[in-house]
Write a protein that holds these residues in place. Structure first.
Motif, mmCIF file in Angstrom:
data_model
loop_
_atom_site.group_PDB
_atom_site.id
_atom_site.type_symbol
_atom_site.label_atom_id
_atom_site.label_comp_id
_atom_site.label_asym_id
_atom_site.label_seq_id
_atom_site.Cartn_x
_atom_site.Cartn_y
_atom_site.Cartn_z
ATOM 1 N N LEU A 1 0.836 -1.206 0.000
ATOM 2 C CA LEU A 1 0.000 0.000 0.000
ATOM 3 C C LEU A 1 0.871 1.256 0.000
ATOM 4 C CD1 LEU A 1 -2.707 1.503 0.286
ATOM 5 C CD2 LEU A 1 -2.490 1.253 2.767
ATOM 6 N N MET A 2 1.931 1.246 0.821
ATOM 7 C CA MET A 2 2.853 2.395 0.861
ATOM 8 C C MET A 2 3.506 2.615 -0.509
ATOM 9 S SD MET A 2 4.713 1.795 4.496
ATOM 10 C CE MET A 2 3.821 1.885 6.033
ATOM 11 N N LEU A 3 3.886 1.508 -1.154
ATOM 12 C CA LEU A 3 4.532 1.624 -2.466
ATOM 13 C C LEU A 3 3.557 2.155 -3.519
ATOM 14 C CD1 LEU A 3 6.599 -1.648 -2.378
ATOM 15 C CD2 LEU A 3 7.515 0.653 -2.450
ATOM 16 N N ILE A 4 2.288 1.751 -3.416
ATOM 17 C CA ILE A 4 1.282 2.255 -4.369
ATOM 18 C C ILE A 4 1.115 3.762 -4.201
ATOM 19 C CG2 ILE A 4 -1.206 2.260 -4.855
ATOM 20 C CD1 ILE A 4 -1.133 -0.798 -4.417
ATOM 21 N N MET B 1 -4.647 -7.789 -5.043
ATOM 22 C CA MET B 1 -4.699 -6.891 -3.889
ATOM 23 C C MET B 1 -5.921 -5.994 -3.977
ATOM 24 S SD MET B 1 -1.232 -5.272 -2.570
ATOM 25 C CE MET B 1 -2.248 -4.116 -1.712
ATOM 26 N N PHE B 2 -6.510 -5.749 -2.824
ATOM 27 C CA PHE B 2 -7.725 -4.927 -2.771
ATOM 28 C C PHE B 2 -7.429 -3.485 -3.193
ATOM 29 C CE2 PHE B 2 -10.503 -2.140 -0.164
ATOM 30 C CZ PHE B 2 -11.696 -2.460 -0.798
ATOM 31 N N PHE B 3 -6.214 -2.991 -2.850
ATOM 32 C CA PHE B 3 -5.872 -1.593 -3.133
ATOM 33 C C PHE B 3 -5.802 -1.306 -4.633
ATOM 34 C CE2 PHE B 3 -3.451 -2.634 0.843
ATOM 35 C CZ PHE B 3 -4.368 -2.049 1.699
ATOM 36 N N LEU B 4 -5.561 -2.363 -5.430
ATOM 37 C CA LEU B 4 -5.425 -2.147 -6.870
ATOM 38 C C LEU B 4 -6.727 -1.668 -7.496
ATOM 39 C CD1 LEU B 4 -3.140 -5.053 -8.089
ATOM 40 C CD2 LEU B 4 -2.555 -2.683 -7.708
ATOM 41 N N LYS B 5 -7.863 -2.022 -6.888
ATOM 42 C CA LYS B 5 -9.150 -1.539 -7.413
ATOM 43 C C LYS B 5 -9.252 -0.016 -7.269
ATOM 44 C CE LYS B 5 -11.735 -5.815 -6.700
ATOM 45 N NZ LYS B 5 -10.593 -6.648 -6.359
ATOM 46 N N PHE B 6 -8.752 0.487 -6.133
ATOM 47 C CA PHE B 6 -8.730 1.943 -5.941
ATOM 48 C C PHE B 6 -7.764 2.586 -6.929
ATOM 49 C CE2 PHE B 6 -10.400 0.739 -1.775
ATOM 50 C CZ PHE B 6 -11.452 1.643 -1.670
ATOM 51 N N LEU B 7 -6.602 1.953 -7.128
ATOM 52 C CA LEU B 7 -5.617 2.483 -8.079
ATOM 53 C C LEU B 7 -6.210 2.529 -9.483
ATOM 54 C CD1 LEU B 7 -2.708 3.456 -8.591
ATOM 55 C CD2 LEU B 7 -2.059 1.080 -8.945
ATOM 56 N N LEU B 8 -6.973 1.501 -9.844
ATOM 57 C CA LEU B 8 -7.613 1.451 -11.159
ATOM 58 C C LEU B 8 -8.596 2.606 -11.320
ATOM 59 C CD1 LEU B 8 -8.190 0.004 -13.831
ATOM 60 C CD2 LEU B 8 -9.780 -1.475 -12.622
ATOM 61 N N LEU B 9 -9.392 2.868 -10.294
ATOM 62 C CA LEU B 9 -10.370 3.961 -10.357
ATOM 63 C C LEU B 9 -9.672 5.318 -10.447
ATOM 64 C CD1 LEU B 9 -13.306 4.965 -10.152
ATOM 65 C CD2 LEU B 9 -13.011 5.015 -7.672
ATOM 66 N N PHE B 10 -8.673 5.537 -9.575
ATOM 67 C CA PHE B 10 -7.991 6.835 -9.554
ATOM 68 C C PHE B 10 -7.228 7.090 -10.857
ATOM 69 C CE2 PHE B 10 -8.131 6.685 -4.734
ATOM 70 C CZ PHE B 10 -9.031 7.737 -4.657
ATOM 71 N N SER B 11 -6.570 6.055 -11.376
ATOM 72 C CA SER B 11 -5.804 6.247 -12.617
ATOM 73 C C SER B 11 -6.741 6.456 -13.807
ATOM 74 C CB SER B 11 -4.861 5.069 -12.859
ATOM 75 O OG SER B 11 -5.565 3.854 -12.794
ATOM 76 N N GLY B 12 -7.905 5.778 -13.801
ATOM 77 C CA GLY B 12 -8.893 6.018 -14.864
ATOM 78 C C GLY B 12 -9.421 7.436 -14.822
#
Length: 578
Positions: free
Chosen positions: A187-190, A243-254
């Motif tokens: 999560l920190m690295l993301i 990882m669950f955090f990747l879904k948030f990363l997908l939304l934010f990057s989109g």
């Protein structure tokens, strides 16, 4: 000639390293080799600080591209920065930047990654404030403070990884997938990668960093600083799967991809339009990476680096020709005056749009087809295709303003032809913008990707591209009255121009209030109570005591001795009377 010598030497060595990396990379891919070097610096009980170097096809390929772009940029700077008095200082800063990137690329160790990561942040700050004015200072501070969040995250992950006895993350990727502590580290690295690659809510520093000289923008915003976060997550890919955090990363990057595409259509600063285009492509890389296709993210990272560096170089030539003016409303008809630069700009713009068989097509088309094939919801699907249409939209708008419209700057003008030093460096990248897509698709993938989709989905990319082209053409041809109708209201256009109010949030909401709060703490605690009770308080006590003793020393001691004896006699007499 003396001030050009450092340019030529740097260009020669960087180009030589690029060729060397290319041959090594071919050999490593053929033999499927990985080299892992370790140098133990400190060993304390079960903990060891080790300088590690990982050399495989991925690091060699990325280094090759960085060396190629940086050598072209330095050769380009020879002409672009020719009026600069301290040209050597500028070249040294660029070389330090390249060195920091090398350290980041070849490090599988968190400590040496931090050295490269912080080196990038520090040198980028120096380069953003290179033209010393208030705007540059503000942009540099915003860049440095936004990136510090990512630096802190990496420092925290380093301290957390002390539990494992080593910082070589490469050993923990496979067998610690399900551990809670590794989830915290990932999560920190993301978050660190999101700050460096300027995803929402850290996007505002990327257009602000355009205050740097154009050669720096060509290097920083194509292949080095902004792609460092993407490259870090590509290296950590095993850790991030499921990882669950990747879904948030997908939304934010989109959302970043869409926001940058919309803002580029409302912007009139040439360099900011290209910067927002970079932001949109970074959103594309991060989103496909968060879906688990790390090889595609790396593929697009490399192809994008080529045509985006070329695009920035063309913008630099145009800005020079326009007497350092960056407003596209003032430009027009430049294809008549600088045909070769216009050719380079058109090809790099078309590669950005994903026109077939240019560099961007191979990676972008593959990414969009993988998205069409994946099990995603409608929102993500819409964000991908809408952003692809927007890319074509702002590209055609830019070309209409630059090439087709009338020249609007001054009445009498004499525009000069190209500078051949700049052209030579641009032609190298032009060639790579044409061939790097097909070359990399044969090098990176062991087997060809052939994606079968229904005709409607297969043609979706062409549909949205053509719609973007048509809308871009129509709206850039509109007169001012109908343009106001298109913008709907002033408030909506202001909302889009200011990147959804992100600069206000990051500058005033985060940086300003935090810095103001720290100033109050400094005033009340450091300069207030702590001074009163420690430094200044102690000083005052000592001062008063020394003054008191000073009076004793300076006066005749006998007086005090006599008064002391007298008081003693009085006390004894009183005691005897009692």
């Amino acid at each position: 000639m003396k001030k050009y010598s450092i340019c030529f030497i740097s260009f020669f060595f960087l180009f030589f390293f690029m060729l060397m990396n290319f041959f090594f990379m071919i050999y490593f891919i053929m033999k499927n080799m990985i080299f892992f070097f370790e140098w133990e610096i400190i060993s304390l009980n079960s903990m060891s600080i080790v300088m590690t170097i990982l050399i495989d096809w991925m690091s060699l390929l990325f280094m090759m591209f960085v060396f190629l772009i940086s050598s072209s940029v330095i050769y380009y700077s020879k002409s672009y920065m020719s009026s600069e008095l301290n040209l050597n200082r500028f070249i040294y800063l660029v070389l330090m930047f390249v060195f920091s990137m090398m350290l980041l690329i070849i490090s599988p160790n968190m400590i040496s990654i931090l050295l490269g990561w912080d080196g990038l942040g520090l040198v980028s700050y120096c380069l953003v404030i290179y033209y010393q004015n208030i705007k540059s200072y503000n942009a540099g501070m915003l860049t440095a403070l936004s990136n510090r969040i990512g630096d802190v995250m990496i420092l925290m992950s380093i301290s957390w990884m002390m539990n494992y006895g080593s910082w070589n993350y490469i050993f923990y990727l496979n067998f610690m997938n399900n551990e809670f502590s590794m989830k915290i580290i990932s999560l920190m690295l993301i978050i660190a990668a999101m700050t460096k690659s300027a995803q929402i809510p850290f996007s505002s520093w990327l257009p602000a960093a355009m205050a740097a000289p154009t050669p720096v923008s060509a290097l920083v915003h194509s292949s080095t600083l902004v792609t460092a976060g993407v490259y870090l997550l590509i290296r950590f890919n095993n850790l991030l799967i499921e990882m669950f955090f990747l879904k948030f990363l997908l939304l934010f990057s989109g959302l970043t991809m869409m926001m940058a595409g919309i803002c580029a259509n409302y912007e009139f600063d040439l360099k900011k339009i290209i910067a927002l285009s970079t932001l949109s492509q970074l959103g594309l890389m991060m989103s496909i990476l968060s879906m688990g296709f790390f090889d595609l993210a790396f593929f697009h990272l490399l192809t994008h680096a080529m045509f985006k560096a070329l695009l920035f170089m063309c913008a630099g030539v145009i800005i020079h020709m326009m007497n350092n003016n960056q407003d596209i409303r003032m430009m027009g008809g430049i294809s008549i005056y600088i045909p070769m630069t216009s050719l380079c700009m058109n090809i790099s713009n078309l590669a950005l749009c994903g026109i077939p068989f240019l560099a961007g097509f191979y990676s972008k088309d593959l990414i969009l087809e993988m998205v069409s094939m994946s099990n995603l919801n409608l929102l993500i699907f819409y964000l991908y295709y809408f952003s692809t249409g927007l890319t074509m939209f702002y590209t055609i708008r830019l070309l209409m303003y630059l090439m087709v419209n009338d020249y609007n700057l001054i009445v009498i003008y004499n525009l000069y032809d190209e500078d051949y030093l700049m052209l030579k460096s641009m032609l190298i990248l032009l060639m790579m913008s044409l061939i790097s897509g097909s070359m990399l698709s044969w090098l990176i993938f062991y087997y060809p990707y052939m994606i079968y989709l229904p005709l409607s989905l297969k043609m979706m990319v062409i549909y949205v591209t053509l719609m973007g082209l048509m809308l871009g053409y129509l709206i850039s041809n509109m007169k001012i009255y109908s343009l106001n109708k298109f913008l709907l209201t002033y408030n909506i256009s202001y909302f889009f121009v200011t990147m959804w109010f992100l600069p206000n949030l990051s500058t005033y909401g985060l940086n300003y209030y935090f810095l103001n709060f720290s100033q109050k703490l400094f005033k009340n605690i450091d300069l207030g109570w702590s001074e009163f009770y420690s430094g200044q308080g102690l000083y005052k006590i000592m001062k008063y005591n020394s003054l008191f003793y000073y009076i004793y020393q300076m006066n005749n001691f006998k007086i005090y001795l006599f008064s002391f004896i007298l008081w003693m006699l009085i006390i004894i007499m009183l005691m005897m009377m009692i």
